[in-house]
Design a protein around this motif. Sequence first.
Motif, short mmCIF file in Angstrom:
data_model
loop_
_atom_site.label_atom_id
_atom_site.label_comp_id
_atom_site.label_asym_id
_atom_site.label_seq_id
_atom_site.Cartn_x
_atom_site.Cartn_y
_atom_site.Cartn_z
N ALA A 194 41.01 30.68 46.72
CA ALA A 194 39.76 31.42 46.92
C ALA A 194 40.06 32.87 47.32
N ASP A 195 41.10 33.07 48.13
CA ASP A 195 41.51 34.43 48.49
C ASP A 195 41.99 35.19 47.25
N MET A 196 42.74 34.50 46.40
CA MET A 196 43.26 35.14 45.20
C MET A 196 42.13 35.47 44.22
N ALA A 197 41.12 34.61 44.18
CA ALA A 197 39.95 34.90 43.35
C ALA A 197 39.21 36.12 43.90
N ALA A 198 39.11 36.20 45.22
CA ALA A 198 38.45 37.35 45.84
C ALA A 198 39.22 38.64 45.60
N ASP A 199 40.55 38.54 45.44
CA ASP A 199 41.34 39.72 45.08
C ASP A 199 40.86 40.30 43.75
N GLY A 200 40.67 39.42 42.75
CA GLY A 200 40.23 39.88 41.45
C GLY A 200 38.85 40.51 41.51
N ILE A 201 37.96 39.91 42.29
CA ILE A 201 36.63 40.49 42.47
C ILE A 201 36.74 41.84 43.19
N GLY A 202 37.69 41.94 44.11
CA GLY A 202 37.94 43.20 44.80
C GLY A 202 38.43 44.29 43.85
N VAL A 203 39.18 43.89 42.82
CA VAL A 203 39.61 44.85 41.80
C VAL A 203 38.38 45.41 41.08
N ASN A 239 39.94 43.52 48.59
CA ASN A 239 39.92 42.33 49.45
C ASN A 239 40.86 42.49 50.65
N GLY A 240 40.99 43.70 51.13
CA GLY A 240 41.78 43.93 52.34
C GLY A 240 43.26 44.08 52.13
N ILE A 241 43.74 44.02 50.88
CA ILE A 241 45.16 44.19 50.61
C ILE A 241 45.34 45.21 49.47
N THR A 242 46.60 45.56 49.22
CA THR A 242 46.91 46.51 48.15
C THR A 242 47.22 45.75 46.86
N ILE A 243 46.52 46.11 45.80
CA ILE A 243 46.70 45.45 44.51
C ILE A 243 47.11 46.50 43.48
N ASN A 244 48.10 46.14 42.65
CA ASN A 244 48.56 47.01 41.58
C ASN A 244 47.76 46.71 40.31
N VAL A 245 47.12 47.74 39.75
CA VAL A 245 46.18 47.56 38.66
C VAL A 245 46.51 48.51 37.51
N GLU A 246 46.26 48.05 36.30
CA GLU A 246 46.31 48.92 35.12
C GLU A 246 45.02 48.77 34.34
N ASP A 247 44.31 49.86 34.16
CA ASP A 247 43.06 49.89 33.40
C ASP A 247 43.37 50.53 32.05
N ARG A 248 43.42 49.71 31.01
CA ARG A 248 43.83 50.19 29.69
C ARG A 248 42.65 50.75 28.88
N GLY A 249 41.43 50.62 29.42
CA GLY A 249 40.26 51.15 28.72
C GLY A 249 39.93 50.33 27.48
N PRO A 250 38.98 50.83 26.66
CA PRO A 250 38.24 52.08 26.79
C PRO A 250 37.20 52.00 27.90
N GLU A 251 36.92 53.15 28.53
CA GLU A 251 36.08 53.17 29.72
C GLU A 251 34.68 52.60 29.48
#
Length: 297
Positions: A96-105, A11-23
């Motif tokens: 709404a911007d914060m919701a779009a961040d999650g969708i961007g993830v 969503n146009g910004i940098t987001i810190n993410v952790e994907d714990r899986g399983p894939e």
Amino acid sequence: MTMVQRQIEANGITINVEDRGPEGGAPILFVNGYTSTMMSWPAELMDGLKARGFRVIRYDNRDVGKSEKLKGQPNIREVAASVREGKAPDIPYTLADMAADGIGVLDALGIERAHVMGISMGGMIVQKMAINHADRLISVTSIMSTTGNPDLPQATDEALAALQAQPASEDREEILRHRMKGRRVYQSPAYPRSDEALYELCAREYDHMYYPEGGLRQYAAIVGDGSRVERLKDVAVPFLVIHGLADPLVPPEGGIDTARSVPGAKLELVEGMGHDMPVELCPRYVELIAAHADAAK
């Protein structure tokens, strides 16, 4: 899958993410609450859902943790006045911007549709996802949250003061003691954390990233969204609401109103639960969320 945090563009910004899986598991996106980071989620909840086969993904909201920090110092009284007058408030960003961040993830991870769950402000964010991005969601779980309905009971004075109070100094130990004191006010009375466990939680969040400046902007986004009641009436995504009957920060009427507003929503009211997620209740949360998600496949 190795549990590594990484920076992504969403969503146009940098987001810190952790994907714990399983894939190969059904993705479930964890959305945290006001000023809290991804480190606030109980391991017992994440591990429990992962053991049930879900691909567990958590991230830091904008303005907290290791995600991008924004600018601007909104006037909360002016924001609230604009909402009352039906005007668009002057704020750095919206829910709404914060919701779009999650969708961007989800976009960045190549995920077409996911289950989403959020606590407190995170519950408001997943409500906005259901309103604005229903085609990307399989199910929604809103925990200890509310609709923004101004007619509902508000936080107790003590709980609100605990949430808004500032530490006496910038010393790490002083900040941790301050946070522990605040959490004690709105914790689950039937499941109080030990001093050691509460210290560990506060230290984990602090050491991940201490950035109090983002709080005012996040609060402005909450206030600026107004009531979601009418918008929630059009939501058709399978919806689960979990709320503690002993919550002094977001009284249970907030959860009841959320479930009442969403057609077909399921409501689970929990005795002895305040405004936190006690380890003792995590098996119950896992069963509720997993059953809800499985039914929505």
